[in-house]
Scaffold this active site. Structure first.
Site, PDB file in Angstrom:
ATOM      1  N   THR A  67       2.893  -0.333 -14.740  1.00 27.17           N
ATOM      2  CA  THR A  67       4.283  -0.228 -14.994  1.00 27.17           C
ATOM      3  C   THR A  67       4.796  -1.131 -13.801  1.00 27.17           C
ATOM      4  O   THR A  67       5.643  -2.105 -14.235  1.00 27.17           O
ATOM      5  CB  THR A  67       5.005   1.021 -14.496  1.00 27.17           C
ATOM      6  OG1 THR A  67       4.486   2.045 -15.316  1.00 27.17           O
ATOM      7  CG2 THR A  67       6.501   1.163 -14.352  1.00 27.17           C
TER       8      THR A  67
ATOM      9  N   ALA B 117      -5.768  -8.150 -11.875  1.00 28.68           N
ATOM     10  CA  ALA B 117      -7.006  -7.075 -12.185  1.00 28.68           C
ATOM     11  C   ALA B 117      -6.581  -5.937 -12.915  1.00 28.68           C
ATOM     12  O   ALA B 117      -5.216  -5.416 -12.274  1.00 28.68           O
ATOM     13  CB  ALA B 117      -7.721  -6.630 -10.748  1.00 28.68           C
TER      14      ALA B 117
ATOM     15  N   GLU C 292       7.949  -2.761   0.991  1.00 28.89           N
ATOM     16  CA  GLU C 292       8.998  -2.229   0.789  1.00 28.89           C
ATOM     17  C   GLU C 292       9.247  -1.345  -0.530  1.00 28.89           C
ATOM     18  O   GLU C 292      10.093  -0.404  -0.579  1.00 28.89           O
ATOM     19  CB  GLU C 292      10.102  -3.580   0.625  1.00 28.89           C
ATOM     20  CG  GLU C 292      11.454  -3.269  -0.053  1.00 28.89           C
ATOM     21  CD  GLU C 292      12.010  -2.623   1.303  1.00 28.89           C
ATOM     22  OE1 GLU C 292      12.474  -3.253   2.217  1.00 28.89           O
ATOM     23  OE2 GLU C 292      12.774  -1.581   1.174  1.00 28.89           O
TER      24      GLU C 292
ATOM     25  N   VAL D  94       8.864   2.831  -0.749  1.00 24.75           N
ATOM     26  CA  VAL D  94       9.872   3.811  -0.656  1.00 24.75           C
ATOM     27  C   VAL D  94      11.073   3.404  -1.366  1.00 24.75           C
ATOM     28  O   VAL D  94      11.812   2.431  -1.128  1.00 24.75           O
ATOM     29  CB  VAL D  94      10.309   3.885   0.931  1.00 24.75           C
ATOM     30  CG1 VAL D  94      11.090   5.128   1.203  1.00 24.75           C
ATOM     31  CG2 VAL D  94       9.032   4.217   1.861  1.00 24.75           C
TER      32      VAL D  94
ATOM     33  N   ILE E 177      15.596  -0.037  -3.807  1.00 23.81           N
ATOM     34  CA  ILE E 177      16.390   0.180  -2.332  1.00 23.81           C
ATOM     35  C   ILE E 177      15.719  -0.459  -1.409  1.00 23.81           C
ATOM     36  O   ILE E 177      14.829  -0.288  -1.108  1.00 23.81           O
ATOM     37  CB  ILE E 177      16.979   1.533  -2.216  1.00 23.81           C
ATOM     38  CG1 ILE E 177      17.428   2.426  -3.251  1.00 23.81           C
ATOM     39  CG2 ILE E 177      18.184   1.362  -1.017  1.00 23.81           C
ATOM     40  CD1 ILE E 177      17.880   3.715  -2.943  1.00 23.81           C
TER      41      ILE E 177
ATOM     42  N   GLU F   4       4.069   9.660 -10.754  1.00 27.21           N
ATOM     43  CA  GLU F   4       2.726   9.148 -10.389  1.00 27.21           C
ATOM     44  C   GLU F   4       1.771   9.469 -11.437  1.00 27.21           C
ATOM     45  O   GLU F   4       1.660  10.475 -12.106  1.00 27.21           O
ATOM     46  CB  GLU F   4       2.611   9.803  -8.968  1.00 27.21           C
ATOM     47  CG  GLU F   4       3.468   9.411  -7.848  1.00 27.21           C
ATOM     48  CD  GLU F   4       3.413   8.007  -7.474  1.00 27.21           C
ATOM     49  OE1 GLU F   4       2.557   7.267  -7.332  1.00 27.21           O
ATOM     50  OE2 GLU F   4       4.532   7.410  -7.748  1.00 27.21           O
TER      51      GLU F   4
ATOM     52  N   ASP G 119       4.697  12.951  -2.843  1.00 24.89           N
ATOM     53  CA  ASP G 119       5.343  11.808  -2.982  1.00 24.89           C
ATOM     54  C   ASP G 119       6.521  11.525  -1.951  1.00 24.89           C
ATOM     55  O   ASP G 119       6.479  10.641  -1.356  1.00 24.89           O
ATOM     56  CB  ASP G 119       5.685  11.034  -4.557  1.00 24.89           C
ATOM     57  CG  ASP G 119       6.166   9.793  -4.387  1.00 24.89           C
ATOM     58  OD1 ASP G 119       5.381   8.924  -4.231  1.00 24.89           O
ATOM     59  OD2 ASP G 119       7.458  10.041  -4.676  1.00 24.89           O
TER      60      ASP G 119
ATOM     61  N   LYS H 165       6.840   9.181   1.609  1.00 28.83           N
ATOM     62  CA  LYS H 165       7.939   8.221   1.658  1.00 28.83           C
ATOM     63  C   LYS H 165       8.690   8.822   2.980  1.00 28.83           C
ATOM     64  O   LYS H 165       9.080   7.795   3.878  1.00 28.83           O
ATOM     65  CB  LYS H 165       8.931   8.273   0.673  1.00 28.83           C
ATOM     66  CG  LYS H 165       8.390   7.622  -0.574  1.00 28.83           C
ATOM     67  CD  LYS H 165       9.085   7.951  -1.918  1.00 28.83           C
ATOM     68  CE  LYS H 165       8.719   7.250  -2.965  1.00 28.83           C
ATOM     69  NZ  LYS H 165       9.214   7.749  -4.411  1.00 28.83           N
TER      70      LYS H 165
ATOM     71  N   GLY I 287      10.646   2.765 -11.523  1.00 32.73           N
ATOM     72  CA  GLY I 287      10.768   2.239 -12.828  1.00 32.73           C
ATOM     73  C   GLY I 287      10.075   0.491 -12.502  1.00 32.73           C
ATOM     74  O   GLY I 287      10.241   0.198 -11.369  1.00 32.73           O
TER      75      GLY I 287
HETATM   76  P1  NDP Z   1      -0.069   2.477 -13.312  1.00 36.25           P
HETATM   77  O1  NDP Z   1      -0.832   3.588 -13.388  1.00 36.25           O
HETATM   78  O2  NDP Z   1       1.089   2.120 -14.380  1.00 36.25           O
HETATM   79  O3  NDP Z   1      -0.786   1.078 -13.091  1.00 36.25           O
HETATM   80  C1  NDP Z   1      -2.073   1.109 -12.378  1.00 36.25           C
HETATM   81  C2  NDP Z   1      -2.693  -0.295 -12.807  1.00 36.25           C
HETATM   82  O4  NDP Z   1      -3.738  -0.384 -11.928  1.00 36.25           O
HETATM   83  C3  NDP Z   1      -3.273  -0.296 -14.368  1.00 36.25           C
HETATM   84  O5  NDP Z   1      -2.931  -1.540 -14.708  1.00 36.25           O
HETATM   85  C4  NDP Z   1      -4.795   0.006 -14.014  1.00 36.25           C
HETATM   86  O6  NDP Z   1      -5.449  -0.554 -15.174  1.00 36.25           O
HETATM   87  C5  NDP Z   1      -4.930  -0.562 -12.773  1.00 36.25           C
HETATM   88  N1  NDP Z   1      -6.266   0.109 -12.206  1.00 36.25           N
HETATM   89  C6  NDP Z   1      -6.441   1.207 -11.868  1.00 36.25           C
HETATM   90  N2  NDP Z   1      -7.567   1.667 -11.207  1.00 36.25           N
HETATM   91  C7  NDP Z   1      -8.253   0.171 -11.207  1.00 36.25           C
HETATM   92  C8  NDP Z   1      -9.385  -0.381 -10.836  1.00 36.25           C
HETATM   93  N3  NDP Z   1     -10.356   0.504 -10.231  1.00 36.25           N
HETATM   94  N4  NDP Z   1      -9.816  -1.662 -10.871  1.00 36.25           N
HETATM   95  C9  NDP Z   1      -8.643  -2.287 -11.440  1.00 36.25           C
HETATM   96  N5  NDP Z   1      -7.385  -1.991 -11.706  1.00 36.25           N
HETATM   97  C10 NDP Z   1      -7.195  -0.793 -11.714  1.00 36.25           C
HETATM   98  O7  NDP Z   1       0.720   2.813 -11.971  1.00 36.25           O
HETATM   99  P2  NDP Z   1       1.947   2.101 -11.219  1.00 36.25           P
HETATM  100  O8  NDP Z   1       2.374   0.746 -11.556  1.00 36.25           O
HETATM  101  O9  NDP Z   1       3.064   2.996 -11.834  1.00 36.25           O
HETATM  102  O10 NDP Z   1       2.149   2.410  -9.793  1.00 36.25           O
HETATM  103  C11 NDP Z   1       1.241   1.345  -8.891  1.00 36.25           C
HETATM  104  C12 NDP Z   1       1.804   1.757  -7.565  1.00 36.25           C
HETATM  105  O11 NDP Z   1       3.233   1.482  -7.334  1.00 36.25           O
HETATM  106  C13 NDP Z   1       1.503   3.175  -7.018  1.00 36.25           C
HETATM  107  O12 NDP Z   1       0.891   3.000  -5.936  1.00 36.25           O
HETATM  108  C14 NDP Z   1       2.893   3.854  -7.115  1.00 36.25           C
HETATM  109  O13 NDP Z   1       2.952   4.918  -6.391  1.00 36.25           O
HETATM  110  C15 NDP Z   1       3.563   2.890  -6.797  1.00 36.25           C
HETATM  111  N6  NDP Z   1       5.219   2.801  -7.230  1.00 36.25           N
HETATM  112  C16 NDP Z   1       5.070   3.164  -8.730  1.00 36.25           C
HETATM  113  C17 NDP Z   1       6.575   3.201  -9.035  1.00 36.25           C
HETATM  114  C18 NDP Z   1       6.951   3.323 -10.370  1.00 36.25           C
HETATM  115  O14 NDP Z   1       8.261   3.505 -10.842  1.00 36.25           O
HETATM  116  N7  NDP Z   1       6.046   3.453 -11.251  1.00 36.25           N
HETATM  117  C19 NDP Z   1       7.815   2.975  -7.990  1.00 36.25           C
HETATM  118  C20 NDP Z   1       7.434   2.459  -6.693  1.00 36.25           C
HETATM  119  C21 NDP Z   1       5.966   2.692  -6.457  1.00 36.25           C
HETATM  120  P3  NDP Z   1      -5.442  -0.382 -16.727  1.00 36.25           P
HETATM  121  O15 NDP Z   1      -3.782  -0.728 -17.140  1.00 36.25           O
HETATM  122  O16 NDP Z   1      -6.214  -1.108 -17.474  1.00 36.25           O
HETATM  123  O17 NDP Z   1      -5.403   1.307 -16.651  1.00 36.25           O
HETATM  124  N1  HSE Z   2       6.801   8.580  -8.646  1.00 37.78           N
HETATM  125  C1  HSE Z   2       7.757   7.937  -7.883  1.00 37.78           C
HETATM  126  C2  HSE Z   2       9.026   8.630  -8.031  1.00 37.78           C
HETATM  127  C3  HSE Z   2       7.787   6.396  -8.131  1.00 37.78           C
HETATM  128  O1  HSE Z   2       9.302   9.201  -8.860  1.00 37.78           O
HETATM  129  O2  HSE Z   2      10.085   8.474  -7.122  1.00 37.78           O
HETATM  130  C4  HSE Z   2       8.532   5.690  -7.207  1.00 37.78           C
HETATM  131  O3  HSE Z   2       8.075   5.797  -5.885  1.00 37.78           O
END
Ligand code: NDP
Ligand code: HSE
Length: 436
Positions: A13, A43, A129, A132, A136, A190, A201, A205, A302
């Protein structure tokens, strides 16, 4: 000037959103940063998967260590999430002299002290940034915008998933599981959604916010966390009838006995702006002695809202690449040598007002027994509602609001009330905050 080469770990995401924003707004971003930001390597676990993000010019690898060990890459963006391999990757990037941008609040809350110490030793930046409140810019606001203040407390709706669920339950009468499934499908939740709905979570934060607001080390182990899974539609409706909204709130407050850190469902008066923050939106209220209360509002999760924060960190890093490490904004807002070891309060010592919902027999003397138990522990009742029994039923719901009391007194009173023969089941207790 030569472009700055970056590597992105994770194309989910947030990773996908980050690539799209970097590509779509490339020109504006370069004008701001002073140099082009070029994603060379990214990656993911599955490099064959078709992804809805801009990958032109980006080489993909299934080995994230290839990125942190690539001598060409100056900045690593960690968007994998979780503790491992994220922690090893970040520490390896730092050891290799690379700057890091991460959205990983779990990693920062639990391992940030170690990560920042390593970064300071190497003279590199670790920016977070996006960790949390999604889009924002709350870290920047507290770390830089409020640096003239003594911050006494802050309170925030800092989990988009749980706020989305509570809003859907209240506005559309939706079921908990159904609303959670939609939050997952929209990419808000998450990888393990228990982190969202059990307040973990938000606890991560809050740990980060408290640290940069008060200049204390990151101490997730001292955060009291309680999630939204015990909130029923009845609680939401009774709260509304009493003039309150229920929100999952993170509160960090300096008290004479120490700092209190807590995340729990909270009744907030409807007239407060923060009580009207709905859906995936987040808001953080910060009280500084000079500025008074300030409120920060925006999308808490998002793809692109979070990417907005990741890219802002990238721009900051690029601007500061040639600056003297001694003169950069400290990771935790206060100089590392000036971090204080203020005591942290145990949950028993928290002081809040409460909403209590219980079921009791509809007969004389029951309310008197309950009031006596509360009075013996110096707990004053602020408001009380006793519903009419439904036809054929002898028990009624009783809803009480109390004044401020110590958590340990309330725990003891609840145990005594639950032991009364006229009271059935468990008492549902929700803390209240006026946020005045
Ligand atoms: P996703 O699960 O959507 O994405 C994780 C990505 O990491 C995927 O592309 C996955 O690959 C890749 N991945 C996982 N393990 C490995 C590995 N061992 N080697 C290489 N690639 C790997 O997570 P999000 O994007 O939702 O979240 C990412 C981070 O951002 C987290 O720390 C989350 O807490 C934080 N976050 C998320 C928000 C949100 O709205 N979603 C908002 C704020 C923070 P593959 O696609 O092939 O499975
Ligand atoms: N899972 C988290 C939330 C993503 O819903 O707020 C943003 O940190």
């Amino acid at each position: 000037m030569k472009p700055v080469k970056i590597g992105v770990l994770g194309l989910g995401t947030v990773g996908g959103g980050t690539l799209n924003v970097l590509s779509r707004n490339a020109e504006e971003i370069t004008r701001r940063a002073g140099r082009e930001i070029q994603v060379c390597l990214a990656a993911a676990r599955d490099v064959q998967r078709v992804r809805g993000c801009e990958l032109q010019g980006v080489r993909l690898t299934a080995d994230p260590f290839e990125i942190v060990n690539d001598p060409e890459i100056e900045v690593v963006v960690e968007l994998i999430g979780g503790y491992e391999p994220a922690k090893s990757l970040v520490l390896q990037a730092i050891a290799n002299g690379k700057h890091v941008v991460t959205a990983n609040k779990a990693l920062i809350a639990l391992h940030g002290n170690e990560i920042f110490a390593a970064a300071e030793k190497q003279g590199v930046m670790v920016q977070f940034e996006a960790a949390v409140a999604g889009g924002i810019p709350i870290i920047k606001a507290i770390r830089e915008g409020l640096s003239g203040n003594r911050i006494s407390w802050l309170a925030g709706i800092i989990n988009g998933t749980s706020n989305f669920i509570l809003t859907e339950m209240r506005d559309k009468g939706r079921d908990f599981a159904d609303a959670l499934a939609e939050a997952q499908q929209r990419g808000y939740a998450e990888a393990d959604p228990t982190f969202d709905i059990e307040g973990i979570d938000a606890g991560h934060k809050l740990t980060i916010l408290a640290s940069i607001a008060f200049g204390i080390p990151l101490r997730f182990d001292k955060v009291y966390t309680e999630g939204i899974t015990r909130i029923t539609r009845a609680d939401v409706e009774y709260a509304e009838a009493l003039g309150y909204r229920i929100k999952l709130l993170g509160v960090a407050r300096k008290t004479p006995g120490g700092v209190e850190l807590r995340v729990h469902p909270t009744l907030i008066p409807k007239r407060r702006l923060i009580a009207n923050v709905d859906g995936v939106m987040n808001a953080v209220l910060v009280y500084g002695d000079a500025v008074g209360p300030t409120l920060y509002y925006g999308a808490g999760a998002g793809a692109e809202p979070t990417a907005s924060a990741v890219v802002a960190d990238l721009v900051d890093v690029v601007r500061a690449l040639t600056s003297d490490p001694e003169n950069r904004v400290p990771h935790l807002a206060f100089q590392a040598s000036a971090i204080s070891q203020a005591p942290l309060l145990a949950a028993d010592e928290f002081k809040t007002a409460y909403y209590l919902r219980l079921t009791a027999e509809d007969k004389p003397g029951v309310l008197a027994d309950i009031s006596q138990i509360l009075a013996a522990r110096q707990i004053s009742i602020e408001a009380l509602i006793q519903k009419e029994p439904r036809p054929g039923e002898s028990s009624v719901p009783i809803i009480m609001l109390t004044q401020l009391t110590l958590e340990k007194e309330m725990n003891a009173a609840i145990a005594e009330i639950e032991a009364l023969a006229s009271v059935s089941g468990k008492i549902n207790r929700i803390r209240m905050e006026t946020l005045g």
